[in-house]
Design a protein around this motif. Structure first.
Motif, PDB file in Angstrom:
ATOM      1  N   TRP A 179     -34.482  -6.645 104.066  1.00 31.93           N
ATOM      2  CA  TRP A 179     -34.646  -5.756 102.907  1.00 31.93           C
ATOM      3  C   TRP A 179     -34.735  -6.571 101.620  1.00 31.93           C
ATOM      4  N   HIS A 180     -33.845  -7.548 101.470  1.00 27.65           N
ATOM      5  CA  HIS A 180     -33.870  -8.383 100.272  1.00 27.65           C
ATOM      6  C   HIS A 180     -35.137  -9.247 100.221  1.00 27.65           C
ATOM      7  N   LYS A 181     -35.560  -9.743 101.376  1.00 23.73           N
ATOM      8  CA  LYS A 181     -36.795 -10.544 101.435  1.00 23.73           C
ATOM      9  C   LYS A 181     -37.998  -9.708 100.996  1.00 23.73           C
ATOM     10  N   VAL A 182     -38.081  -8.482 101.505  1.00 26.89           N
ATOM     11  CA  VAL A 182     -39.203  -7.594 101.177  1.00 26.89           C
ATOM     12  C   VAL A 182     -39.178  -7.211  99.700  1.00 26.89           C
ATOM     13  N   GLN A 183     -38.002  -6.883  99.175  1.00 24.28           N
ATOM     14  CA  GLN A 183     -37.897  -6.515  97.765  1.00 24.28           C
ATOM     15  C   GLN A 183     -38.320  -7.666  96.865  1.00 24.28           C
ATOM     16  N   ASN A 184     -37.859  -8.859  97.172  1.00 25.23           N
ATOM     17  CA  ASN A 184     -38.209 -10.028  96.361  1.00 25.23           C
ATOM     18  C   ASN A 184     -39.697 -10.310  96.408  1.00 25.23           C
ATOM     19  N   HIS A 185     -40.272 -10.187  97.596  1.00 20.98           N
ATOM     20  CA  HIS A 185     -41.718 -10.431  97.734  1.00 20.98           C
ATOM     21  C   HIS A 185     -42.520  -9.393  96.956  1.00 20.98           C
ATOM     22  N   ASN A 186     -42.161  -8.124  97.085  1.00 19.66           N
ATOM     23  CA  ASN A 186     -42.925  -7.066  96.425  1.00 19.66           C
ATOM     24  C   ASN A 186     -42.780  -7.097  94.910  1.00 19.66           C
ATOM     25  N   GLN A 187     -41.695  -7.632  94.406  1.00 17.63           N
ATOM     26  CA  GLN A 187     -41.566  -7.842  92.964  1.00 17.63           C
ATOM     27  C   GLN A 187     -42.585  -8.875  92.488  1.00 17.63           C
ATOM     28  N   LYS A 188     -42.806  -9.904  93.300  1.00 10.53           N
ATOM     29  CA  LYS A 188     -43.834 -10.899  92.982  1.00 10.53           C
ATOM     30  C   LYS A 188     -45.219 -10.257  93.009  1.00 10.53           C
ATOM     31  N   TYR A 189     -45.424  -9.338  93.969  1.00 14.97           N
ATOM     32  CA  TYR A 189     -46.710  -8.644  94.059  1.00 14.97           C
ATOM     33  C   TYR A 189     -46.978  -7.839  92.788  1.00 14.97           C
ATOM     34  N   GLU A 190     -45.961  -7.135  92.302  1.00 14.53           N
ATOM     35  CA  GLU A 190     -46.118  -6.330  91.093  1.00 14.53           C
ATOM     36  C   GLU A 190     -46.454  -7.196  89.884  1.00 14.53           C
ATOM     37  N   LYS A 191     -46.037  -8.460  89.895  1.00 12.17           N
ATOM     38  CA  LYS A 191     -46.323  -9.370  88.796  1.00 12.17           C
ATOM     39  C   LYS A 191     -47.645 -10.118  88.998  1.00 12.17           C
ATOM     40  N   GLY A 192     -48.333  -9.814  90.105  1.00  7.79           N
ATOM     41  CA  GLY A 192     -49.605 -10.469  90.379  1.00  7.79           C
ATOM     42  C   GLY A 192     -49.477 -11.871  90.939  1.00  7.79           C
ATOM     43  N   LEU A 193     -48.295 -12.190  91.489  1.00  8.56           N
ATOM     44  CA  LEU A 193     -48.045 -13.531  92.007  1.00  8.56           C
ATOM     45  C   LEU A 193     -48.378 -13.674  93.480  1.00  8.56           C
ATOM     46  N   THR A 194     -48.686 -12.591  94.153  1.00  7.35           N
ATOM     47  CA  THR A 194     -49.111 -12.618  95.555  1.00  7.35           C
ATOM     48  C   THR A 194     -50.118 -11.498  95.771  1.00  7.35           C
ATOM     49  N   LYS A 195     -50.918 -11.608  96.818  1.00  5.26           N
ATOM     50  CA  LYS A 195     -52.042 -10.689  97.015  1.00  5.26           C
ATOM     51  C   LYS A 195     -51.779  -9.596  98.041  1.00  5.26           C
ATOM     52  N   TYR A 196     -50.563  -9.547  98.577  1.00  2.07           N
ATOM     53  CA  TYR A 196     -50.266  -8.527  99.581  1.00  2.07           C
ATOM     54  C   TYR A 196     -48.830  -8.056  99.441  1.00  2.07           C
ATOM     55  N   ARG A 197     -48.565  -6.883  99.997  1.00  2.00           N
ATOM     56  CA  ARG A 197     -47.213  -6.331  99.994  1.00  2.00           C
ATOM     57  C   ARG A 197     -46.602  -6.407 101.382  1.00  2.00           C
ATOM     58  N   MET A 198     -45.285  -6.392 101.414  1.00  3.31           N
ATOM     59  CA  MET A 198     -44.532  -6.307 102.660  1.00  3.31           C
ATOM     60  C   MET A 198     -43.874  -4.935 102.749  1.00  3.31           C
ATOM     61  N   GLU A 199     -43.376  -4.607 103.952  1.00  2.00           N
ATOM     62  CA  GLU A 199     -42.639  -3.353 104.106  1.00  2.00           C
ATOM     63  C   GLU A 199     -41.566  -3.490 105.171  1.00  2.00           C
ATOM     64  N   MET A 200     -40.635  -2.552 105.140  1.00  2.00           N
ATOM     65  CA  MET A 200     -39.555  -2.500 106.127  1.00  2.00           C
ATOM     66  C   MET A 200     -40.063  -1.747 107.355  1.00  2.00           C
ATOM     67  N   ASN A 201     -40.838  -2.435 108.181  1.00  2.00           N
ATOM     68  CA  ASN A 201     -41.414  -1.796 109.363  1.00  2.00           C
ATOM     69  C   ASN A 201     -40.479  -1.937 110.567  1.00  2.00           C
ATOM     70  N   HIS A 202     -41.007  -1.738 111.770  1.00  3.94           N
ATOM     71  CA  HIS A 202     -40.157  -1.734 112.960  1.00  3.94           C
ATOM     72  C   HIS A 202     -39.637  -3.118 113.340  1.00  3.94           C
ATOM     73  N   PHE A 203     -40.095  -4.175 112.649  1.00  2.00           N
ATOM     74  CA  PHE A 203     -39.571  -5.519 112.882  1.00  2.00           C
ATOM     75  C   PHE A 203     -38.398  -5.849 111.953  1.00  2.00           C
ATOM     76  N   ALA A 204     -38.011  -4.920 111.088  1.00  2.08           N
ATOM     77  CA  ALA A 204     -37.071  -5.227 110.011  1.00  2.08           C
ATOM     78  C   ALA A 204     -35.666  -5.563 110.491  1.00  2.08           C
ATOM     79  N   ASP A 205     -35.277  -5.116 111.673  1.00  4.43           N
ATOM     80  CA  ASP A 205     -33.917  -5.414 112.150  1.00  4.43           C
ATOM     81  C   ASP A 205     -33.857  -6.675 113.009  1.00  4.43           C
ATOM     82  N   MET A 206     -34.922  -7.458 113.005  1.00  3.40           N
ATOM     83  CA  MET A 206     -34.930  -8.734 113.710  1.00  3.40           C
ATOM     84  C   MET A 206     -34.537  -9.848 112.747  1.00  3.40           C
ATOM     85  N   THR A 207     -33.935 -10.901 113.274  1.00  2.90           N
ATOM     86  CA  THR A 207     -33.621 -12.057 112.448  1.00  2.90           C
ATOM     87  C   THR A 207     -34.883 -12.888 112.224  1.00  2.90           C
TER      88      THR A 207
END
Length: 331
Positions: A55-83
């Motif tokens: 969750w923290h990884k996805v939030q941090n990444h998507n904040q970069k997306y909103e600032k135009g620092l990356t070209k794609y978004r992440m989400e909490m999909n069915h892989f989210a409970d894996m290490t």
């Protein structure tokens, strides 16, 4: 002074409690959405901890997306409970006899005189089946192979027929069933045996005894199967003949992909097979330049990515996408 410290501590406690309640609600909603159930309380606690890290990884990444620092978004999909370790260890490409792949299979190069169209999307032909889900079985290689055969057959016959991945998992002895495989070798299997329809040999998400029935198999007039070297050849083959199979490193970042053009971290060592169904170019406002991309069809269900599809940056050999590109010629 003491009052100020008390208020500061109280504010921190309130923030922590509010954050905990929010994550509890998010966790509960996520489990419901993906129908997650855990055998023991210890297992759930472990998965909750992994989920929070994601969750923290996805939030941090998507904040970069909103600032135009990356070209794609992440989400909490069915892989989210894996290490992170579990996501990075997923592999459905077999290493067995992999070193002999390009020496045993013909190469195909398209004419340099062919002018590539600016965009290609075989979904518009109505010859691409719905996105499927391989589940827990490491059968991506079978899904990638079947997807290409389904579309190639439809292009020639004008009939879209769903074919059996389970036949490959159970019966293709040159590959390793749920433990992985290589699409190019599965294409060779097709030339010898044909493929049964999905409704006659249904997918079970596990490897079982081979139940292939020759009389029920569709036989294809295949002139040859081949590997493609380089993204220019891949694009030419795609534009002229139809979708192709490729191997990519399905890294942790890729597994959490939501939308946009994937440019994330990955290696050049393929761990997952997918289908390229198209390509295009998009203008990047931040860089003031165009970015080329592939359109890939995955086998992780429609809840992943853009309804089962993703865009990946093209012409940079992202995630080793050129190392296992293959297709087949139908006469």
């Amino acid at each position: 002074m003491h009052l100020d410290k008390y208020l500061l501590v109280l504010s921190a406690v309130i923030i922590c409690v509010s954050s905990s309640r929010f994550l509890n609600q998010e966790w509960s909603s996520w489990k419901t959405k993906y129908e997650k159930k855990y055998v023991t309380s210890y297992d759930e606690a472990f998965r909750r901890q992994a989920w929070e890290a994601t969750w923290h990884k996805v939030q941090n990444h998507n904040q970069k997306y909103e600032k135009g620092l990356t070209k794609y978004r992440m989400e909490m999909n069915h892989f989210a409970d894996m290490t992170t370790e579990e996501r990075n260890s997923r592999n459905c490409i077999s290493n067995r006899k992999k070193s002999t792949l390009k020496s045993n299979i013909p190469l195909k190069a398209h004419s340099k005189d062919f002018h590539l169209p600016p965009t290609v999307d075989w979904r518009e032909s109505k010859c691409v089946t719905n996105v499927k889900n391989q589940g827990l079985c490491g059968s991506c290689w079978a899904f990638a192979t079947v997807g290409v055969i389904e579309t190639q057959n439809c292009i020639k016959s004008k009939q879209l027929v769903e074919l059996s991945e389970q036949q490959f998992v159970d019966c293709d002895s040159t590959n390793d069933g749920c433990c992985g495989g290589i699409p190019a070798k599965a294409l060779d299997y097709v030339t010898h045996y044909g493929v049964m329809k999905a409704k006659d040999y249904e997918y079970s998400e596990k490897q079982s005894a081979c139940m292939f029935k020759n009389d029920d198999a569709l036989k294809f007039n295949v002139s040859k199967f081949y590997v493609l070297l380089g993204e220019e050849n891949m694009a030419s083959s795609l534009a002229l003949d139809g979708p192709i199979t490729v191997g990519i490193d399905a890294s942790e970042d890729f597994q959490l992909y939501k939308d946009g053009i994937f440019t994330g971290e990955c290696t050049e060592q393929p761990t997952h097979a997918v289908i390229i169904v198209g390509y295009g170019t998009e203008y990047d406002k931040e860089e003031g330049a165009e970015i080329d991309y592939w359109i890939i069809k995955n086998s992780w269900g429609e809840s992943w990515g853009e309804k089962g599809y993703a865009k990946m940056q093209r012409n940079v050999n992202l995630c080793g996408i050129t190392s296992m590109a293959a297709s087949v010629d139908f006469v």
